[in-house]
Design a protein around this motif. Structure first.
Motif, PDB file in Angstrom:
ATOM      1  N   TYR A 122       0.826  -1.301  -0.013  1.00 53.58           N
ATOM      2  CA  TYR A 122       0.050  -0.092   0.033  1.00 53.58           C
ATOM      3  C   TYR A 122       1.021   1.080   0.029  1.00 53.58           C
ATOM      4  N   LYS A 123       2.163   1.051   0.789  1.00 58.27           N
ATOM      5  CA  LYS A 123       2.838   2.087   0.787  1.00 58.27           C
ATOM      6  C   LYS A 123       3.500   2.497  -0.614  1.00 58.27           C
ATOM      7  N   LEU A 126       0.645   4.179  -2.541  1.00 56.04           N
ATOM      8  CA  LEU A 126       0.308   5.354  -2.423  1.00 56.04           C
ATOM      9  C   LEU A 126       1.586   6.283  -3.013  1.00 56.04           C
TER      10      LEU A 126
END
Ligand code: ADP
Length: 395
Positions: A122-123, A126
């Motif tokens: 997810y990082k 993002l």
């Protein structure tokens, strides 16, 4: 006080041991201090060496004997004998985790790994989105800046063209001045009988030529005046401190001759107290002459034109009020455009040029004044010159 690190020993450094070591290396409050395996090239042993952790093939585990500093021994060999021997040699305060316990530890570490991988995923996602959005914004910003630059260039070009147009107008209008002056002088000579007696019809026609010449000369003068004003800046005004009552009174007196010839009563009501303002007196006089002569030109005979000054704490205004033909709502904005005249005005006064109000508007703008209009068609108009209080010099 910082929390003391839990010291861990791993016995058995095959695939499972390496997996546990790898995960524990990422944890903050844990220190893996000892790793054992009979095979020095077992994957966990190699990883321990890479990380400068003590590792040994000595399966008697001398470093663990009664070592109270060790919090947990993880037995990963799966051998009951090894588990038993470790149970015998460890310090009492040390926990020994073997087969079943290690399965649980494996499970926990596996889910911890999964959560970490998800978080990293997810990082990354993002970060990718942020990078993408930032580059989109940078691109949009670049386009906007380019557009602004294009607009600024266009603006400069338009200003250049406008300047050239004004210069051209000035030159060509100037060239018209002399021939018209000559025609005027010749018609004067003819009318004064210099060329001998002239028949009545010729006299009539010559008079009409003279009138047309007068009108055109006025228009030429106004065009030159407007063109000159268009290139003037506020800093080029001849600003003085002026007694407004006196300036308006003088202008009204000078324009009275025009009112009398049209059978109109022109009056002036000064402000009740002296009003001093900062302005270019010649230009403000010119502006007022335009408003007063328009009021006279567009009023019926025997009506009144009233000029007055109103001065309050927040505003000073000069009003020119007539009971003339008035101005249609749809013409209000247009009357300040060059050469615009309403049909009613052209009928009432065919000699107008449509340049008076644009000149007045320019003079007002250069001073930071505003001209307001209140008018009812067929009933009359009031033009007000609003002077901001900052132009006031007190009394
Ligand atoms: P001109 O008076 O020479 O036509 P101006 O620029 O001074 O030119 O005025 C533009 C137009 O505004 C006039 O032709 C007329 O239609 C209108 N106007 C100006 N002042 C008045 C007034 N006091 N009453 C009625 N109409 C006016």
């Amino acid at each position: 006080m910082p929390r003391r690190k839990d010291i861990i020993a791993i016995v058995g450094a095959g695939k499972g041991g390496r997996y546990i070591l790898e995960t524990l290396l990422r944890m903050k409050d844990i220190e893996v201090r000892y790793v054992y395996d009979s095979d020095p090239n077992a994957p966990g042993m190699l990883l321990a060496k890479e990380n400068k952790i003590f590792c040994s093939t000595d399966t008697t585990y001398p470093e663990l004997w009664g070592n109270r500093k060790i919090s947990i021994i993880l037995e990963v060999t799966g051998s009951a004998a090894v588990f038993r021997s470790l149970g015998g040699l460890k310090a009492q305060s040390t926990s020994l985790i073997g087969a079943r316990g290690n399965r649980m530890v494996f499970g926990m570490l596996a889910s911890e790994n999964q959560v970490r991988r998800d978080l990293e995923h997810y990082k990354d996602k993002l970060e990718h989105l942020v990078t993408q959005r930032t580059s989109e914004l940078e691109q949009a910003n670049k386009q906007l800046n380019n557009r602004l630059e294009e607009l600024a260039q266009l603006n400069r070009k338009l200003e250049d063209i406008s300047q050239q147009k004004t210069q051209y107008l000035l030159r060509s209008t100037h060239q018209l001045k002399a021939p018209f002056a000559a025609i005027q002088s010749y018609t004067d000579l003819i009318l004064r009988g210099y060329t001998g007696e002239i028949p009545e019809k010729t006299c009539d026609i010559t008079n009409k030529i003279k009138q047309r010449c007068d009108t055109l000369s006025t228009a030429i003068r106004e065009m030159l005046h407007l063109a000159n004003l268009q290139v003037l800046t506020a800093s080029e005004l001849d600003i003085e401190t002026v007694d407004l009552n006196a300036l308006v009174n003088k202008t009204v007196e000078e324009t009275n001759i025009l009112a009398e010839s049209g059978n109109i009563t022109l009056t002036f009501t000064p402000a009740s107290t002296p009003v001093k303002i900062q302005c270019d007196p010649a230009k403000l006089t010119g502006l007022l002459q335009i408003l007063i002569s328009n009021a006279i030109d567009y009023s019926p005979a025997h009506s009144k034109v009233v000029v007055s000054i109103r001065s309050t704490k927040t505003r000073i205004s000069i009003q020119v009020k007539d009971k003339g033909i008035g101005i249609r709502d749809d013409a209000r904005e247009k009357i300040f455009s060059e050469f615009y005249r309403t049909n009613e005005a052209a009928e009432k006064n065919p000699n107008g040029s449509g340049l008076g109000l644009p000149i007045a508007g320019h003079i007002a703008r250069l001073h930071g004044f505003k001209i307001n209009l209140n008018s009812t068609e067929g009933k009359g108009s009031t033009f007000s010159v609003r002077i901001p209080i900052k132009n006031s010099k007190g009394s």
